[in-house]
Design a protein around this motif. Sequence first.
Motif, PDB file in Angstrom:
ATOM      1  N   UNK A 239      50.984  46.182  31.818  1.00 26.05           N
ATOM      2  CA  UNK A 239      50.774  45.632  33.158  1.00 26.05           C
ATOM      3  C   UNK A 239      52.041  45.003  33.718  1.00 26.05           C
ATOM      4  N   UNK A 240      53.105  45.077  32.954  1.00 30.92           N
ATOM      5  CA  UNK A 240      54.393  44.610  33.473  1.00 30.92           C
ATOM      6  C   UNK A 240      54.449  43.116  33.711  1.00 30.92           C
ATOM      7  N   UNK A 241      53.940  42.315  32.759  1.00 32.25           N
ATOM      8  CA  UNK A 241      54.010  40.869  32.947  1.00 32.25           C
ATOM      9  C   UNK A 241      55.462  40.426  33.054  1.00 32.25           C
ATOM     10  N   UNK A 242      55.672  39.349  33.782  1.00 27.42           N
ATOM     11  CA  UNK A 242      57.018  38.828  33.989  1.00 27.42           C
ATOM     12  C   UNK A 242      57.267  37.560  33.188  1.00 27.42           C
ATOM     13  N   UNK A 243      56.222  37.057  32.542  1.00 26.05           N
ATOM     14  CA  UNK A 243      56.337  35.812  31.775  1.00 26.05           C
ATOM     15  C   UNK A 243      55.462  35.917  30.533  1.00 26.05           C
ATOM     16  N   UNK A 244      56.016  35.536  29.383  1.00 23.92           N
ATOM     17  CA  UNK A 244      55.163  35.420  28.201  1.00 23.92           C
ATOM     18  C   UNK A 244      55.321  34.010  27.637  1.00 23.92           C
ATOM     19  N   UNK A 245      54.325  33.559  26.894  1.00 18.36           N
ATOM     20  CA  UNK A 245      54.353  32.171  26.462  1.00 18.36           C
ATOM     21  C   UNK A 245      53.698  31.967  25.111  1.00 18.36           C
TER      22      UNK A 245
END
Lengths: 298, 298, 298, 298
Positions: free
Chosen positions: B225-231
């Motif tokens: 899904x092309x996330x722009x942030x991971x945590x």
Amino acid sequence: MEVHTKSVSLSENPYKERARMLISCPDGPGIVAAVSHFLHQHGANIVQSDQYTMDPAGGMFFMRIEFDLVELEQKLPGLEEQFKEVASKFEMNWRIHNVNRKKKMAIFVSKEDHCLVELIWQWQAGDLDGEIAMVVSNHPDMKEYVESFGIPYHIIPVTADTKKEAELRQLEVVGNDIDVIILARYMQIISPTFIQHYRNRIINIHHSFLPAFVGGKPYAQAYQRGVKIIGATAHYVTEELDGGPIIEQDVQRVSHRDDVRELKRIGRTIERVVLARAVKWHIEDRILVHENKTVVFN
Amino acid sequence: MEVHTKSVSLSENPYKERARMLISCPDGPGIVAAVSHFLHQHGANIVQSDQYTMDPAGGMFFMRIEFDLVELEQKLPGLEEQFKEVASKFEMNWRIHNVNRKKKMAIFVSKEDHCLVELIWQWQAGDLDGEIAMVVSNHPDMKEYVESFGIPYHIIPVTADTKKEAELRQLEVVGNDIDVIILARYMQIISPTFIQHYRNRIINIHHSFLPAFVGGKPYAQAYQRGVKIIGATAHYVTEELDGGPIIEQDVQRVSHRDDVRELKRIGRTIERVVLARAVKWHIEDRILVHENKTVVFN
Amino acid sequence: MEVHTKSVSLSENPYKERARMLISCPDGPGIVAAVSHFLHQHGANIVQSDQYTMDPAGGMFFMRIEFDLVELEQKLPGLEEQFKEVASKFEMNWRIHNVNRKKKMAIFVSKEDHCLVELIWQWQAGDLDGEIAMVVSNHPDMKEYVESFGIPYHIIPVTADTKKEAELRQLEVVGNDIDVIILARYMQIISPTFIQHYRNRIINIHHSFLPAFVGGKPYAQAYQRGVKIIGATAHYVTEELDGGPIIEQDVQRVSHRDDVRELKRIGRTIERVVLARAVKWHIEDRILVHENKTVVFN
Amino acid sequence: MEVHTKSVSLSENPYKERARMLISCPDGPGIVAAVSHFLHQHGANIVQSDQYTMDPAGGMFFMRIEFDLVELEQKLPGLEEQFKEVASKFEMNWRIHNVNRKKKMAIFVSKEDHCLVELIWQWQAGDLDGEIAMVVSNHPDMKEYVESFGIPYHIIPVTADTKKEAELRQLEVVGNDIDVIILARYMQIISPTFIQHYRNRIINIHHSFLPAFVGGKPYAQAYQRGVKIIGATAHYVTEELDGGPIIEQDVQRVSHRDDVRELKRIGRTIERVVLARAVKWHIEDRILVHENKTVVFN
């Protein structure tokens, strides 16, 4: 009020011969050579280029090129005509955009105004290089404010009974000349029919949490579990609710001292920043969509 | 190897008479006055204090006090005995911790070593002011590494058949003298029995996304899904899987250029930073738990 | 335009009996006990409290207390009178602020409008809980915009020759009833006389870099060295140019792709966010100043 | 201890035919076409490409290409030979790097170990795709630790009297086969002679503040002015002390609660993260230097 003149009065335009080309196609040898050879042959000078190949073996190829071309306005139609041969050979999805043709935005809004105000502010400061062609709302609240900037404001009420007619009216008002529809906290579901009309051209913003909270009142749930970070996600609208390709996300730290009201306030600030960035990138042709994912060349 | 001497050789200890007091109780008038009057009467000097009231009307009151007291070691038992009257009046949950009594940590680990290595690194650098009493693992992989720091390493294999016995063995090894159990990527489910033994003393770390991805292979889904942030999220372990009170979270930006492997690498980096912060705060008595939420005075 | 009604029409005010107390004094035993005992005796209920001691041995003590007091409006003068005895004993600098008495802001601006617009936006959204009493400018540019919100706009031109008269005029216009003066990109040097009138009540914003660049055109210098981060600093104004106590700072990532114009655009966005946070904290009595440093309880 | 095997035992290498090409030259038409045509002709498949033009009119052009080429090892020398014609036509600075030839690092360290430990940790975790060929130090402190990983440790003491001899010894030890020298908190000034030997191949790390603090004890100064953010800068070493091209920067929030000791601790954490990123990008050929600036394709 004449505060928005900055966006139209750049006395010297360094980009008057600038165009942007976006390409996506199945990966294979020779694509870059073919495209750059073609542009060079036609007198274009590449000033910026990004490429990305998703999964080297049998994957997809994405490219964004900015180029300058003397007498762009006159030459662009011919260039596009002749590029079809290259494009066809590599099965390309492609488009070329003349930077001087301002992109047209339609902003949809309900009652919450923070995202709308931010977009208008950035636009009048010259930071959003497009034209706000209209604001569409199911409420009259922001009419006076929007019209004070010379922007048309269309009130199209939506009720359970009039949903269908309202959407027809929206399609009519928006028309086919709009480059991007921005759901700036527009609190109505968009129908599949409407989405198909503007595939990959409708941008939505919503709050996001780590982890996600299922069910109602997400801010209350986030407060109850004591989250330390809240965020926002801007994405293209697809038939799956809030499930479309993500364009941009950002977060801010919070603490136990922030009550639900303060969490919402912080959430609003992130939403407006994230949405404005997503719109800016769309307008600058920095986003390519493949399946449910974006490639953003920023 | 003698690299961990820094944590024990502070030649001058500025905190040798320092204690920390944690209080939570139903809110009401006069709590602060009563506590600070009590400490003042007994010769303690308050050097830091934080309070927080959750929901003014009929809510909960939280307090953390650091104080210095001459001859702390000898006087603390008496002080605690006499404080019971104050505590009882306000229905307090409370504890006082002598800063010079190092907290004891037990680290649980499986095969992934990044969180364990970070904790050992911060501990030997003097940044984690406690004692790593043991490492417990269902695998022998990290034995040599851990023992090279003089830390006991207990191998307790876990299989579907031996789950119960393994847990009994863990309870025996950990015992009652441990202040905090850290699940540093320990890939086994902890049973309710075990959790009850160490209520609000087991810290877990896991990756987090905006939005969350349900089902298996979350990094693959995030990529798609092309996330722009991971945590990552550090939390106390409760009976609800990954649903306990959140202690700390942090994120990092990613882009379409980061493949699943790179996303995992970045995820590991965030996990170790977030877990180390959560452990540091626990050891420094900065965390109070109320229902499913933490109050962190940092 | 009536968009700013939100800030004044909270139909139910949960804070109508709320006050805030700020204290700084030399550290010593018994301060917290004395203050909390005093408030308890007078019927006040402490709902939030922060303390901080700078350098335990012979250092400074800082405290912020929020309390509720029935019939606050009538009782506050008496409370203040009686507190003087406690304050005197501990050599306190102190003040108590009735939360319902909205703080008055005067905004100084030159031609750049981004900080002014952000403050007005946050104020009309109800996020800045004060009153914008006036805008003062050496240019007429923002007159129409500011007055459209019903805010008085004072044009006081400043030239080398008229600097002194201009300042007298400013002192007259601002008067003694203003709680905070905000230099929202006001591009004139403030004189020591003016600063003394409003000690620790003038907030300035300026861009910041890692590292700092000495001399003119800092953005051009930052570009030439390829900085990866740019920031902004909000601080109280002192006689040392841009050298006063720092209230808040923040940064944003940039890359080689950002030219000087884009760096400036990003800089503006950080400036407005950082300034708005500093003003919010000042208005909410969250800042204590000691020597050249702030203690911010947020 | 055999913990570093991960970096060398990738059983399947997806990059075994992968090369990276870096080009910088005066901008002009046809560069991309020429390069991509050349690679296509020689059977190379471009999998990733980034370009950047600094200042369109008469500026500089930068390019990074990753390509796959069957039988890379054998064909690379010929490819390089034949590329000289293209390179010469456009006055290119260029190099091609075979991804399978691991880059060699030499780490210089004094007594502070945090940066060294992070680099070794990332390397043994397989995140730094190079070879730590040696550690050079003016102190014996880290000898045992470094050698436990099988890495040679050279002690070269430096005093005011022996500075020159020490440097000759360093040049001898490092030799000409090293790709990058990392000053991981190496507290000696590097001479211009040494710098010239390894132009744009020496990476240094230092703490950074907003604003910068001139003179000694920067952390004490930062504390006294109450900075809210501290950071670190990684840069290539030039003859101007701490003035070379910036590769990477990052920051972390601090508060008045953080004393000088805690500020230093946080500073160390940022330093090791920022340095590791800079080294990773250097090793992956992501950095081009032009004048005093870097172009980083990450």
